[in-house]
Write a protein that holds these residues in place. Sequence first.
Motif, PDB file in Angstrom:
ATOM      1  N   ILE A   8      41.678  51.978  36.304  1.00 39.95           N
ATOM      2  CA  ILE A   8      41.752  53.285  36.948  1.00 39.95           C
ATOM      3  C   ILE A   8      43.171  53.811  36.816  1.00 39.95           C
ATOM      4  N   VAL A  30      36.417  52.272  47.650  1.00 40.41           N
ATOM      5  CA  VAL A  30      36.547  50.901  47.147  1.00 40.41           C
ATOM      6  C   VAL A  30      36.264  49.885  48.249  1.00 40.41           C
ATOM      7  N   TRP A  35      34.934  46.518  46.469  1.00 41.64           N
ATOM      8  CA  TRP A  35      35.248  46.518  45.043  1.00 41.64           C
ATOM      9  C   TRP A  35      36.729  46.262  44.761  1.00 41.64           C
ATOM     10  N   ILE A  39      38.957  46.216  40.421  1.00 42.50           N
ATOM     11  CA  ILE A  39      39.641  47.367  39.826  1.00 42.50           C
ATOM     12  C   ILE A  39      41.102  47.050  39.549  1.00 42.50           C
ATOM     13  N   PHE A 190      38.799  57.013  34.777  1.00 44.35           N
ATOM     14  CA  PHE A 190      38.093  55.739  34.862  1.00 44.35           C
ATOM     15  C   PHE A 190      37.803  55.199  33.470  1.00 44.35           C
ATOM     16  N   TYR A 205      34.100  59.670  44.450  1.00 47.38           N
ATOM     17  CA  TYR A 205      34.726  58.472  43.887  1.00 47.38           C
ATOM     18  C   TYR A 205      33.743  57.301  43.886  1.00 47.38           C
ATOM     19  N   GLU A 206      32.969  57.200  44.946  1.00 50.65           N
ATOM     20  CA  GLU A 206      31.994  56.107  45.046  1.00 50.65           C
ATOM     21  C   GLU A 206      30.959  56.205  43.932  1.00 50.65           C
ATOM     22  N   LEU A 209      32.677  55.067  40.668  1.00 50.27           N
ATOM     23  CA  LEU A 209      32.893  53.624  40.699  1.00 50.27           C
ATOM     24  C   LEU A 209      31.576  52.862  40.535  1.00 50.27           C
ATOM     25  N   LEU A 213      30.944  50.029  37.834  1.00 52.30           N
ATOM     26  CA  LEU A 213      30.926  48.660  38.370  1.00 52.30           C
ATOM     27  C   LEU A 213      29.533  48.111  38.626  1.00 52.30           C
TER      28      LEU A 213
END
Length: 218
Positions: A8, A30, A35, A39, A190, A205-206, A209, A213
Amino acid sequence: MSDRKLKIDIISDVVCPWCVIGIKHLKEAVLKNNWQNQIDVEWYPFELNPDMPPEGENLRDHIARKYGSSKEESEQNRQRLVELGKSVGFDFNFNDESRIYNTRQCHILLDYAHSIGLQTQLKLAFFTAYFTEGKNISDTEVLLDIGESIGLETAEMLAYLNDSSEHDKVDVIEGQWREMGISGVPTVVFNNEQGLTGAQSVESYEEMLNHYLVTKTE
């Protein structure tokens, strides 16, 4: 998923209040999903005011000159930031004497901090020093004190600040981002593939991610 961490890259400036909100929302996304060990965050320079003199400029005057904002609009924006800051556990302290400063030396020290694994800690310390404590982050002594407080070596910091190649490095990196079309901060990239510009919501953002992920590893 594999042991490889998600890269990131956060392009930002120390005097950007929306960068504070953005990183707080990213951190919440995060932590919410546990997570943090998956990251790898790296901060990159993007000076909003590269020609700002060392003594800086009154913040309200700067906003009026650069964006044409009235005193009333400026006050409304400040109040909004104060409220947003409180919602994420950060104190923005603005007053009539608040100033905006040149951030070149900050970015150079952030490069040094990255080399020893303390970059995020230094970035957050800069945010607090500037926005909460109202410190002059273009003053070398102030920066050295901040760096020392998180464990940076004074001699190494001075070596970086006095190295002309470090100044050139900031110019090159900022030029590369601009060539890629990035003109606003924060911009969070990302996996060198997709980016989100501006202080996005926790949910945004979630979602990004989760895409890298979870979805891409299934």
